[in-house]
Each structure stands twice: as C-alpha cells, then as structure tokens.
Scaffold this motif. Structure first.
Motif, PDB file in Angstrom:
ATOM      1  N   GLY A   1      57.632  56.525  95.166  1.00 37.75           N
ATOM      2  CA  GLY A   1      58.210  56.173  94.392  1.00 37.75           C
ATOM      3  C   GLY A   1      59.298  56.892  94.247  1.00 37.75           C
ATOM      4  O   GLY A   1      60.256  55.811  93.082  1.00 37.75           O
ATOM      5  N   THR A   2      60.326  57.406  95.204  1.00 40.15           N
ATOM      6  CA  THR A   2      60.698  58.458  95.096  1.00 40.15           C
ATOM      7  C   THR A   2      62.327  58.575  95.672  1.00 40.15           C
ATOM      8  O   THR A   2      61.731  58.571  96.714  1.00 40.15           O
ATOM      9  CB  THR A   2      60.588  60.056  93.609  1.00 40.15           C
ATOM     10  OG1 THR A   2      59.823  60.740  95.011  1.00 40.15           O
ATOM     11  CG2 THR A   2      59.353  59.958  93.182  1.00 40.15           C
ATOM     12  N   VAL A   3      63.135  59.645  95.368  1.00 38.75           N
ATOM     13  CA  VAL A   3      64.168  59.363  96.296  1.00 38.75           C
ATOM     14  C   VAL A   3      64.891  60.526  95.495  1.00 38.75           C
ATOM     15  O   VAL A   3      64.800  61.119  94.598  1.00 38.75           O
ATOM     16  CB  VAL A   3      65.642  58.393  95.922  1.00 38.75           C
ATOM     17  CG1 VAL A   3      66.322  58.985  96.836  1.00 38.75           C
ATOM     18  CG2 VAL A   3      65.041  56.828  96.892  1.00 38.75           C
ATOM     19  N   ARG A   4      65.069  62.063  96.778  1.00 40.05           N
ATOM     20  CA  ARG A   4      65.180  62.686  96.099  1.00 40.05           C
ATOM     21  C   ARG A   4      66.555  63.410  97.074  1.00 40.05           C
ATOM     22  O   ARG A   4      66.374  63.287  98.287  1.00 40.05           O
ATOM     23  CB  ARG A   4      63.856  64.252  96.641  1.00 40.05           C
ATOM     24  CG  ARG A   4      63.065  64.001  95.587  1.00 40.05           C
ATOM     25  CD  ARG A   4      61.055  64.761  96.392  1.00 40.05           C
ATOM     26  NE  ARG A   4      60.325  64.497  95.048  1.00 40.05           N
ATOM     27  CZ  ARG A   4      60.040  65.131  93.956  1.00 40.05           C
ATOM     28  NH1 ARG A   4      60.969  66.910  93.819  1.00 40.05           N
ATOM     29  NH2 ARG A   4      59.142  65.118  93.470  1.00 40.05           N
ATOM     30  N   LEU A   5      67.498  64.377  96.603  1.00 36.95           N
ATOM     31  CA  LEU A   5      68.573  64.631  97.041  1.00 36.95           C
ATOM     32  C   LEU A   5      68.136  66.008  97.181  1.00 36.95           C
ATOM     33  O   LEU A   5      67.585  66.671  96.536  1.00 36.95           O
ATOM     34  CB  LEU A   5      69.380  64.511  96.158  1.00 36.95           C
ATOM     35  CG  LEU A   5      69.612  62.784  96.231  1.00 36.95           C
ATOM     36  CD1 LEU A   5      71.022  63.125  95.132  1.00 36.95           C
ATOM     37  CD2 LEU A   5      70.073  62.096  97.187  1.00 36.95           C
ATOM     38  N   TRP A   6      68.513  67.235  98.441  1.00 36.22           N
ATOM     39  CA  TRP A   6      68.715  68.500  98.223  1.00 36.22           C
ATOM     40  C   TRP A   6      70.318  68.596  99.727  1.00 36.22           C
ATOM     41  O   TRP A   6      71.050  68.311  99.676  1.00 36.22           O
ATOM     42  CB  TRP A   6      67.541  67.730 100.075  1.00 36.22           C
ATOM     43  CG  TRP A   6      66.433  67.247  99.543  1.00 36.22           C
ATOM     44  CD1 TRP A   6      66.227  66.269  99.747  1.00 36.22           C
ATOM     45  CD2 TRP A   6      65.066  68.649  99.320  1.00 36.22           C
ATOM     46  NE1 TRP A   6      65.022  65.955  99.484  1.00 36.22           N
ATOM     47  CE2 TRP A   6      64.469  66.495  98.995  1.00 36.22           C
ATOM     48  CE3 TRP A   6      64.189  68.916  98.478  1.00 36.22           C
ATOM     49  CZ2 TRP A   6      62.886  67.338  98.432  1.00 36.22           C
ATOM     50  CZ3 TRP A   6      63.344  69.267  97.966  1.00 36.22           C
ATOM     51  CH2 TRP A   6      62.671  68.001  98.044  1.00 36.22           C
ATOM     52  N   ASP A   7      70.355  69.726  98.828  1.00 33.89           N
ATOM     53  CA  ASP A   7      70.544  70.691  99.576  1.00 33.89           C
ATOM     54  C   ASP A   7      71.150  71.694 100.380  1.00 33.89           C
ATOM     55  O   ASP A   7      69.823  72.173 100.662  1.00 33.89           O
ATOM     56  CB  ASP A   7      71.427  71.141  98.598  1.00 33.89           C
ATOM     57  CG  ASP A   7      73.250  71.932  98.090  1.00 33.89           C
ATOM     58  OD1 ASP A   7      73.587  73.122  99.718  1.00 33.89           O
ATOM     59  OD2 ASP A   7      74.273  72.099  97.576  1.00 33.89           O
ATOM     60  N   LEU A   8      71.167  71.293 102.074  1.00 36.99           N
ATOM     61  CA  LEU A   8      71.328  71.867 103.023  1.00 36.99           C
ATOM     62  C   LEU A   8      71.975  73.035 103.179  1.00 36.99           C
ATOM     63  O   LEU A   8      71.532  74.011 104.059  1.00 36.99           O
ATOM     64  CB  LEU A   8      71.562  70.666 103.897  1.00 36.99           C
ATOM     65  CG  LEU A   8      70.960  69.337 104.575  1.00 36.99           C
ATOM     66  CD1 LEU A   8      71.691  68.568 105.877  1.00 36.99           C
ATOM     67  CD2 LEU A   8      69.809  70.066 104.412  1.00 36.99           C
ATOM     68  N   ALA A   9      72.750  73.441 102.625  1.00 36.61           N
ATOM     69  CA  ALA A   9      73.117  75.159 102.217  1.00 36.61           C
ATOM     70  C   ALA A   9      72.672  75.877 101.737  1.00 36.61           C
ATOM     71  O   ALA A   9      72.001  76.582 102.178  1.00 36.61           O
ATOM     72  CB  ALA A   9      74.691  75.171 102.088  1.00 36.61           C
ATOM     73  N   SER A  10      72.706  75.862 100.537  1.00 41.06           N
ATOM     74  CA  SER A  10      71.636  76.630  99.839  1.00 41.06           C
ATOM     75  C   SER A  10      69.747  75.846 100.114  1.00 41.06           C
ATOM     76  O   SER A  10      69.007  77.022  99.836  1.00 41.06           O
ATOM     77  CB  SER A  10      71.738  75.923  98.190  1.00 41.06           C
ATOM     78  OG  SER A  10      71.212  75.539  98.285  1.00 41.06           O
ATOM     79  N   ARG A  11      69.791  75.196 100.929  1.00 41.53           N
ATOM     80  CA  ARG A  11      68.440  74.686 100.875  1.00 41.53           C
ATOM     81  C   ARG A  11      67.016  74.007  99.831  1.00 41.53           C
ATOM     82  O   ARG A  11      66.428  74.375  99.379  1.00 41.53           O
ATOM     83  CB  ARG A  11      67.253  75.118 101.757  1.00 41.53           C
ATOM     84  CG  ARG A  11      68.210  75.037 102.901  1.00 41.53           C
ATOM     85  CD  ARG A  11      68.007  76.168 104.128  1.00 41.53           C
ATOM     86  NE  ARG A  11      68.651  76.504 105.240  1.00 41.53           N
ATOM     87  CZ  ARG A  11      68.790  77.180 106.613  1.00 41.53           C
ATOM     88  NH1 ARG A  11      67.713  77.829 106.515  1.00 41.53           N
ATOM     89  NH2 ARG A  11      69.362  77.424 107.842  1.00 41.53           N
TER      90      ARG A  11
END
Length: 438
Positions: A143-153
C-alpha cells in the motif's frame, strides 16, 4: 470485483488458448533461458541489450546486438519471483524488483549487484526512474510508494497511499511529482521533495494495473481491459483506445516512433500509431496472458513476456497470422486430469519451481530428483538461502509431511520457499509417495 492479487497464478492453472494462425514465431529472435514464465522485460536506451525477470526468481541480461540474441548474464540474487525490470537512462545500470519486497540495483556493464533497497513489506510490482537517473520510485502491495536517492542509495520518503495494493508508479520528467495507481482505481499525485499528497487526478472505478509515460500524458491499463490516456495538466482523459476483453497487464511506448502497445490476459497485443491514432499491428491467440511489452530500438518489433519460459519476439504487422500455439505445449503446471493423484499434485503445486530432472537447473527451486534422504541445501549448483544451508534438515517422509502441513517458514525459518501448504491428507500423502519414487 475481487482483487487481482492472485491473477497470475490462477491463470497458470487454466487450459492454454489455441491459435489457428499459419506462421511460426521467428525462432532466432526469442530470448530463451528462463526456467519459468517471464513477467517483465526492458530494452536498453541504445537498443543493444534487454533485461528480463521471471517466476524462476532470476533476472537475465541479453545481448541484442547480433543476428541471434544471446544471454550474457543470469542474476540469482532475488528471493522470489521477479515482477519488474528497468534500465536506468544511462544504460549501464538497471533495477529489478519482485516478491521479496526488495529493489535491486545492477551494474549491467560489470554484471554485478550494486545495492539492495530494503523497506517494503510486500512484493514490489512497479518502479520508475527520473530522466536524470537520480531518483527511484517504487510501488508495492503493502500500500505504499517509496522514493529513493540513487546517488546516495538512501531512502527519501515512504508514502502511505492506502491499505490496498499499489500496482503502478511514475515520476514526472522534472522529478518534482510522483504519480501512483492501484487497486482502488485512483491516480494520485505527490510532491517528491516532501512526500506530501497533492491531489487525485482520476478515479477509474476499476483497479489500475500499469502506467507508462506517453509524452507528458499517463498511459494506463486497467483490470476491466481499458487503455486510456490521462492529461496530468487538466486531469482529464484525453484518449480512449480499444479496450481488451480481459485485464491489461502490459504497456509499452516508443516516443521516438510515436507508438503505443498494449497487452492483456486475453492473449492480444495491439499497436497504435499515435499520429493518426490508428491500429497498425495486432496479434492474438498468444497462449496465456501478456504480462510485459517492450519495443525494439527500430520500432518494428516487440519483445513480450507471457506463459512460456522465454521472452517472445513479434515483428509488428497489421496482417499478422503468427501461430503462437504451433510450438506451444501445455505447460507442466496446467495439468488437471489424466494422471495419478501424486503426479497431479506435483504438477499443480511444485512444477512451477521444481524439476524432477537433475540436469534442469534454471527453475526457481532446486531439482527434487532423489530428494528423499538428502540433506537440505546440498545441491552444489543451486543458490540456497542461508536458512537451508545452515539447517540440519534431512528430507524424509516425516519432514516432507511437516513442510506441507506447517509451511516452509516453520520448518526452515529464513527459507525463500513460497508458502505452500497441503491441508488435504490424501493429497499430501500421494505427493510424498510420488516424490519418494523419483
């Protein structure tokens, strides 16, 4: 309408669809090597590579830059069926996700795992990457959407959409907005900087299964077969395409060639020229659902995933007569009658992941050939979970019975075996007796 949570696996038990076409698929274009139905496929930005994911728990990398495509790498790190694969804009990295709730970042040039993004509590069925390759979004059945920083992971935001399953996610071209779609049929927008809700753009009433960008509009497919374009600026439907007779699971877009393709559980692929909004290609009679679509670099062909253990290739044609069923045999897991009870249970419960042939090593699980008396986790060619490797378990009639009564997580905690209980004592005994004699 009931949720589509088990639509993939329910379909696998049905009889295959026959076809009356005349031509055979191009044999030298198929991507063969998976040990289970293919759920997802993506083509690299330069068109020279493909990446695919399967029910066999593997991700495979393919070289398309020669007359006969070939596999260049088989990644074994997933602990469940693979639901989604995507190349990053650079083409040198890719991501995959699946039933284990993890997103994997791959270096396709060095052919190695770079990172695992962990946080979701259920399968991750959709991912998207910003055009600059800096941000990753993921949608999950939790039930969630997550956002991630690909540079810092590192994780950026966890967006709790609702208690029902999420099926699709897209990031805007400027990276400022993330769009979600799922079981409740609503397309929502969120601010990527804060994770805050912005608004509901569309309420379709039926579950939204998949979304893709077409220019600055959202192309989406639904569980009642609709294929439509949503204008995110005006929050209105700008185009309604010919619907499928069953749920739409696959969409592909080629902005360069002005093409859109849709595929559904009805075994149909349809291709549209967006300049005239005319159908320029259609093929039907595919034996099973179309779960994934990807255009070739020249826009003249499509790779797709379906019920077979390979990525199929179709040369787009408006007079298509491809006989997809000509070389298709009933899948091992589609057996319903005509065999002894133990063999039937193996076909329906075990054969998707396991073989009884010691030489077959590309399935999700290890071969069960001569399994009785064998210590768990000891076949050299199979990448077992640490739970099995460190276990003292020996497979006997008693331990096998306990496995099917209590489930793998009780018998071998930490195992990547999916939950598979057989409460019926007669069926359980027949299966164990069948395995004992293999």
């Amino acid at each position: 309408m009931k949720a589509l949570k088990n639509v993939f696996f329910a379909f696998l038990l049905f009889s295959h669809i026959s076809s009356t076409g005349a031509e055979s698929p191009e044999p030298n274009k198929q991507l063969s090597g998976h040990g289970g139905p293919v759920n997802c496929v993506s083509i690299s930005p330069d068109g020279k590579q493909a990446i695919s994911g399967s029910l066999d728990y593997t991700v495979m990398l393919w070289d398309l830059d020669n007359p006969q495509p070939k596999s260049t790498k088989r990644f074994l790190e997933h602990r469940g069926a693979v639901s989604e694969v995507r190349f990053l804009p650079s083409g040198v990295e890719a991501v995959s996700s699946g039933d284990d709730g993890t997103i994997y970042l791959w270096d396709v040039k060095q052919q190695k795992l770079l990172h695992r993004f962990v946080g979701h509590q259920a399968k991750v069925v959709s991912v998207d990457i910003t055009v600059d390759g800096k941000m990753l979004a993921s949608a999950s059945w939790d039930g969630t959407v997550r956002l991630w920083d690909l540079a810092s992971r590192q994780p950026l935001h966890e967006i709790k959409v609702h208690q029902q399953t999420m099926h699709a996610v897209l990031l805007s071209h400027d990276g400022q907005t993330v769009y979600s779609g799922g079981y409740d049929g609503k397309v929502r927008s969120w601010d990527t900087k804060t994770g805050d809700f912005i608004k509901i753009l569309h309420d379709h009433d039926w579950p939204i299964n998949i979304m893709r960008w077409y220019s600055d509009k959202i192309l989406f497919g639904t569980s009642n077969g609709d294929v439509q374009l949503l204008d995110v600026t005006s929050a209105t439907i700008s185009k309604v395409l010919i619907p499928h007779e069953k749920p739409v699971m696959g969409l592909a877009v080629s902005d360069k060639h002005g093409l859109i393709a849709s595929g559904g559980i009805d075994g149909v692929i349809r291709v549209w020229d967006t300049q005239e909004w005319s159908v320029i290609g259609e093929t039907s009679g595919i034996p099973g659902p179309v779960w994934a679509l990807a255009f070739t670099a020249d826009g003249k062909g499509i790779y797709f995933g379906s019920l077979d253990d390979e990525v199929k290739f179709w040369k787009i044609s408006d007079t298509d007569s491809t006989d997809w069923g000509k070389h298709h045999q009933q899948r091992r897991f589609q057996v319903t009658t005509g065999v002894p009870l133990g063999e039937l249970q193996f076909a329906r419960k075990c054969s998707v992941c396991h073989s009884l042939n010691p030489e077959v090593t590309n399935r999700a699980g290890p071969s069960l050939y001569k399994i009785m008396g064998r210590k768990a986790g000891t076949l050299a060619e199979y990448p077992y979970s640490q739970g099995l490797i460190q276990s003292d378990l020996v497979w006997t009639e008693q331990t096998m019975d306990e496995l099917f009564v209590k489930g793998p997580n009780h018998v071998v905690p930490g195992s990547k075996m999916p939950l598979q209980k057989i409460p019926d004592g007669e069926k359980r005994a027949a299966l164990i007796d069948y395995l004992k004699n293999q």
